[in-house]
Design an enzyme around this catalytic site. Structure first.
Site, PDB file in Angstrom:
ATOM      1  N   ARG A  88       0.838  -1.216   0.000  1.00  0.00           N
ATOM      2  CA  ARG A  88       0.000   0.000   0.000  1.00  0.00           C
ATOM      3  C   ARG A  88       0.869   1.261   0.000  1.00  0.00           C
ATOM      4  O   ARG A  88       0.991   1.940  -1.001  1.00  0.00           O
ATOM      5  CB  ARG A  88      -0.952  -0.043   1.208  1.00  0.00           C
ATOM      6  N   ASP A  89       1.531   1.547   1.113  1.00  0.00           N
ATOM      7  CA  ASP A  89       2.278   2.807   1.209  1.00  0.00           C
ATOM      8  C   ASP A  89       3.425   2.818   0.202  1.00  0.00           C
ATOM      9  O   ASP A  89       3.767   3.857  -0.356  1.00  0.00           O
ATOM     10  CB  ASP A  89       2.822   2.989   2.637  1.00  0.00           C
ATOM     11  N   HIS A 107       5.430   4.674  12.491  1.00  0.00           N
ATOM     12  CA  HIS A 107       5.410   4.580  11.022  1.00  0.00           C
ATOM     13  C   HIS A 107       6.435   5.603  10.531  1.00  0.00           C
ATOM     14  O   HIS A 107       6.161   6.803  10.514  1.00  0.00           O
ATOM     15  CB  HIS A 107       3.985   4.904  10.552  1.00  0.00           C
ATOM     16  N   HIS A 142       9.029   7.040   7.760  1.00  0.00           N
ATOM     17  CA  HIS A 142       9.674   7.130   6.441  1.00  0.00           C
ATOM     18  C   HIS A 142      11.144   7.451   6.729  1.00  0.00           C
ATOM     19  O   HIS A 142      11.488   8.009   7.771  1.00  0.00           O
ATOM     20  CB  HIS A 142       8.980   8.192   5.589  1.00  0.00           C
ATOM     21  N   CYS A 180       5.428   9.450  -0.432  1.00  0.00           N
ATOM     22  CA  CYS A 180       4.044   9.905  -0.270  1.00  0.00           C
ATOM     23  C   CYS A 180       3.744  10.839  -1.425  1.00  0.00           C
ATOM     24  O   CYS A 180       4.490  11.790  -1.657  1.00  0.00           O
ATOM     25  CB  CYS A 180       3.841  10.627   1.054  1.00  0.00           C
ATOM     26  N   ASN A 183       8.976   4.127   3.298  1.00  0.00           N
ATOM     27  CA  ASN A 183       9.063   3.714   4.701  1.00  0.00           C
ATOM     28  C   ASN A 183      10.390   3.027   4.917  1.00  0.00           C
ATOM     29  O   ASN A 183      11.010   2.521   3.990  1.00  0.00           O
ATOM     30  CB  ASN A 183       7.989   2.665   5.003  1.00  0.00           C
TER      31      ASN A 183
HETATM   32  P1  HMG Z   1     -12.343  15.124  -2.920  1.00  0.00           P
HETATM   33  O1  HMG Z   1     -12.042  15.403  -4.360  1.00  0.00           O
HETATM   34  O2  HMG Z   1     -12.361  16.276  -1.984  1.00  0.00           O
HETATM   35  O3  HMG Z   1     -13.666  14.249  -2.703  1.00  0.00           O
HETATM   36  O4  HMG Z   1     -11.315  14.057  -2.422  1.00  0.00           O
HETATM   37  P2  HMG Z   1     -15.123  14.281  -3.159  1.00  0.00           P
HETATM   38  O5  HMG Z   1     -15.893  13.656  -2.063  1.00  0.00           O
HETATM   39  O6  HMG Z   1     -15.509  15.645  -3.650  1.00  0.00           O
HETATM   40  O7  HMG Z   1     -15.108  13.269  -4.409  1.00  0.00           O
HETATM   41  C1  HMG Z   1     -14.464  13.567  -5.627  1.00  0.00           C
HETATM   42  C2  HMG Z   1     -14.489  12.332  -6.481  1.00  0.00           C
HETATM   43  O8  HMG Z   1     -13.766  11.270  -5.855  1.00  0.00           O
HETATM   44  C3  HMG Z   1     -15.896  11.790  -6.730  1.00  0.00           C
HETATM   45  O9  HMG Z   1     -15.877  11.175  -8.000  1.00  0.00           O
HETATM   46  C4  HMG Z   1     -16.024  10.728  -5.682  1.00  0.00           C
HETATM   47  O10 HMG Z   1     -16.956   9.724  -6.013  1.00  0.00           O
HETATM   48  C5  HMG Z   1     -14.623  10.142  -5.662  1.00  0.00           C
HETATM   49  P3  HMG Z   1     -16.476  11.923  -9.312  1.00  0.00           P
HETATM   50  O11 HMG Z   1     -17.910  12.240  -8.968  1.00  0.00           O
HETATM   51  O12 HMG Z   1     -15.635  13.173  -9.451  1.00  0.00           O
HETATM   52  O13 HMG Z   1     -16.266  10.931 -10.402  1.00  0.00           O
HETATM   53  N1  HMG Z   1     -14.299   9.506  -4.390  1.00  0.00           N
HETATM   54  C6  HMG Z   1     -13.810   8.262  -4.267  1.00  0.00           C
HETATM   55  N2  HMG Z   1     -13.524   7.324  -5.196  1.00  0.00           N
HETATM   56  C7  HMG Z   1     -13.064   6.151  -4.734  1.00  0.00           C
HETATM   57  N3  HMG Z   1     -12.878   5.869  -3.413  1.00  0.00           N
HETATM   58  C8  HMG Z   1     -13.151   6.789  -2.486  1.00  0.00           C
HETATM   59  C9  HMG Z   1     -13.645   8.040  -2.903  1.00  0.00           C
HETATM   60  N4  HMG Z   1     -14.027   9.152  -2.243  1.00  0.00           N
HETATM   61  C10 HMG Z   1     -14.412  10.031  -3.158  1.00  0.00           C
HETATM   62  N5  HMG Z   1     -12.967   6.509  -1.200  1.00  0.00           N
HETATM   63  C11 HMG Z   1     -10.566  12.260  -1.017  1.00  0.00           C
HETATM   64  C12 HMG Z   1     -11.313  13.596  -1.087  1.00  0.00           C
HETATM   65  C13 HMG Z   1     -10.324  11.976   0.442  1.00  0.00           C
HETATM   66  C14 HMG Z   1     -11.429  11.198  -1.644  1.00  0.00           C
HETATM   67  C15 HMG Z   1      -9.252  12.424  -1.806  1.00  0.00           C
HETATM   68  O14 HMG Z   1      -8.581  13.551  -1.348  1.00  0.00           O
HETATM   69  C16 HMG Z   1      -8.352  11.225  -1.684  1.00  0.00           C
HETATM   70  O15 HMG Z   1      -8.685  10.157  -2.167  1.00  0.00           O
HETATM   71  N6  HMG Z   1      -7.180  11.394  -1.024  1.00  0.00           N
HETATM   72  C17 HMG Z   1      -6.306  10.290  -0.767  1.00  0.00           C
HETATM   73  C18 HMG Z   1      -4.890  10.737  -0.772  1.00  0.00           C
HETATM   74  C19 HMG Z   1      -4.005   9.557  -0.467  1.00  0.00           C
HETATM   75  O16 HMG Z   1      -4.360   8.428  -0.714  1.00  0.00           O
HETATM   76  N7  HMG Z   1      -2.821   9.861   0.077  1.00  0.00           N
HETATM   77  C20 HMG Z   1      -1.891   8.835   0.392  1.00  0.00           C
HETATM   78  C21 HMG Z   1      -2.323   7.955   1.523  1.00  0.00           C
HETATM   79  S1  HMG Z   1      -2.056   8.689   3.124  1.00  0.00           S
HETATM   80  C22 HMG Z   1      -0.463   8.212   3.497  1.00  0.00           C
HETATM   81  O17 HMG Z   1       0.204   7.605   2.711  1.00  0.00           O
HETATM   82  C23 HMG Z   1       0.032   8.536   4.872  1.00  0.00           C
HETATM   83  C24 HMG Z   1       0.271   7.294   5.746  1.00  0.00           C
HETATM   84  O18 HMG Z   1       1.141   6.376   5.114  1.00  0.00           O
HETATM   85  C25 HMG Z   1       0.877   7.745   7.068  1.00  0.00           C
HETATM   86  C26 HMG Z   1       2.056   8.705   6.831  1.00  0.00           C
HETATM   87  O19 HMG Z   1       3.103   8.314   6.321  1.00  0.00           O
HETATM   88  O20 HMG Z   1       1.820   9.872   7.125  1.00  0.00           O
HETATM   89  C27 HMG Z   1      -1.056   6.580   6.056  1.00  0.00           C
HETATM   90 MG    MG Z   2       3.294   6.626   5.042  1.00  0.00          MG
END
Ligand code: HMG
Ligand code: MG
Length: 315
Positions: free
Chosen positions: A14-15, A206, A208, A239, A248
């Site tokens: 995933r990450d 966690h 990196h 990220c 990581n």
């Molecule tokens: P948004 O654009 O503000 O959301 O995104 P929205 O609710 O307005 O939806 C926009 C579109 O996205 C719509 O589709 C929704 O249906 C769709 P459209 O009508 O335009 O075709 N949508 C989705 N589709 C699939 N699955 C979903 C979903 N939700 C909405 N769940 C949102 C808000 C949160 C969805 C967006 O910003 C997003 O997906 N962000 C994810 C970013 C991400 O994945 N970052 C990396 C992971 S975090 C990380 O790695 C950190 C971690 O490792 C810890 C660390 O190291 O810090 C965990």
């Molecule tokens: Mg991470």
């Protein structure tokens, strides 16, 4: 006294893969998971039900969860940013879900397009729905040691989000150094804030490894008794919303250190290196993990020595 046993949560599928440029097919992801479970990892973060427009690398998460050969005793988890993501994870029988809030407003906006308060409001029904379905919720506090937009992050800012996550019922909190700038004493200060609100069994690290501090930070966490750490095979990843952040800490590096400390994990280093070799071949670069690279170099040297001996024997 350090803990005698550590749980490694493998987050490479995933990450790690969420930030690799080289396309990785669903079949290759499934094969990676197969190799990781063969190495003895019992906690695998394999999917992310986020918007495919935001993170296209995770668009096939449902197919990955459907395609893996599940083994008893292994927990397969998925990242879910909202109810839509949770419903997808539930339909795919994820064993555990991960919600992720940021310690800083700026990163929250860049990563999930909302404020910290809005994100927690969005996560509350996810936690409730997960608990109603009997699913454990891990939470992560991103940018707990530094933020690519804000810079320094204080322990007070970390604790504020820890309290919010506890308030909505998260079962676990991970202190995440998203950009790998934390150093041991600061990590301990952040961990201590998490430990005020969550039991030690439900606090994890966690890290990196951008600035090469991850192993030192894990050791500092072990000193506090923390015994759960995320790590990524071959040191995959970064990220997408934290430019310049590397992956990581490599799972092989963490395992090598833990073995040296006499700490049990249940993970087999040689098989883990097989998994690192496999995924490195798929993405076309050497493992970032030092232990993975060193062991593969040693294997290659042994193989060429054996080949030279075989040639010598035939002449
Ligand atoms: P948004 O654009 O503000 O959301 O995104 P929205 O609710 O307005 O939806 C926009 C579109 O996205 C719509 O589709 C929704 O249906 C769709 P459209 O009508 O335009 O075709 N949508 C989705 N589709 C699939 N699955 C979903 C979903 N939700 C909405 N769940 C949102 C808000 C949160 C969805 C967006 O910003 C997003 O997906 N962000 C994810 C970013 C991400 O994945 N970052 C990396 C992971 S975090 C990380 O790695 C950190 C971690 O490792 C810890 C660390 O190291 O810090 C965990
Ligand atoms: Mg991470």
């Amino acid at each position: 006294m350090l803990p005698s046993r550590v749980t490694l949560v493998e987050v490479g599928p995933r990450d790690g893969l969420q930030n690799e440029k080289q396309p990785v097919t669903t079949a290759q992801k499934i094969e990676l998971v197969r190799r990781l479970q063969a190495a003895g990892l019992a906690e695998l973060e394999v999917a992310s039900f986020v918007s495919p427009k935001w993170v296209p690398q995770m668009a096939d998460s449902a197919a990955v969860l459907a395609g893996i050969e599940r083994r008893p005793g292994i927990r397969y988890s998925a990242l879910t940013p909202n109810l839509k993501g949770f419903e997808a994870a539930l339909a795919c029988r994820a064993d555990e879900i991960v919600i992720f809030a940021s310690a800083t407003e700026a990163f929250s906006r860049k990563n999930i397009n909302c404020s910290i308060a809005e994100s927690v409001e969005r996560f509350a029904p996810v936690v409730a729905a997960a608990h109603a379905a009997g699913i454990k919720v891990r939470s992560a506090v991103s940018c707990a040691l530094g933020c690519p937009y804000q810079g320094e992050v204080s322990a007070d800012e970390v604790e504020r989000v820890v309290v919010l996550l506890k308030g909505i019922g998260a079962d676990h909190v991970g202190i995440a150094d998203t950009i790998g700038v934390g150093t041991p004493r600061r990590v301990q200060a952040a961990m201590e804030r998490a430990l005020r609100h969550f039991p030690i069994d439900e606090v994890s690290g966690h890290f990196h490894d951008t600035y090469g501090q991850a192993l030192a930070n894990i050791y500092a966490s072990l000193e506090l008794g923390i015994h759960t750490f995320d790590a990524s095979v071959a040191g995959l990843g970064g990220c997408p919303y934290a430019k310049g952040a590397t992956g990581n800490v490599g799972t092989e590096d963490v395992l090598f250190m833990l073995q040296g400390l006499g700490i049990e994990t249940g993970v087999d280093l040689a098989r883990l290196v097989d998994a690192a070799e496999y995924i490195s071949g798929v993405i076309g670069r050497k493992p970032v993990s030092r232990t993975g690279s060193a062991m593969l170099a040693k294997r290659a040297a042994a193989a060429s020595a054996a080949a030279a001996m075989a040639v010598a024997a035939t002449v």
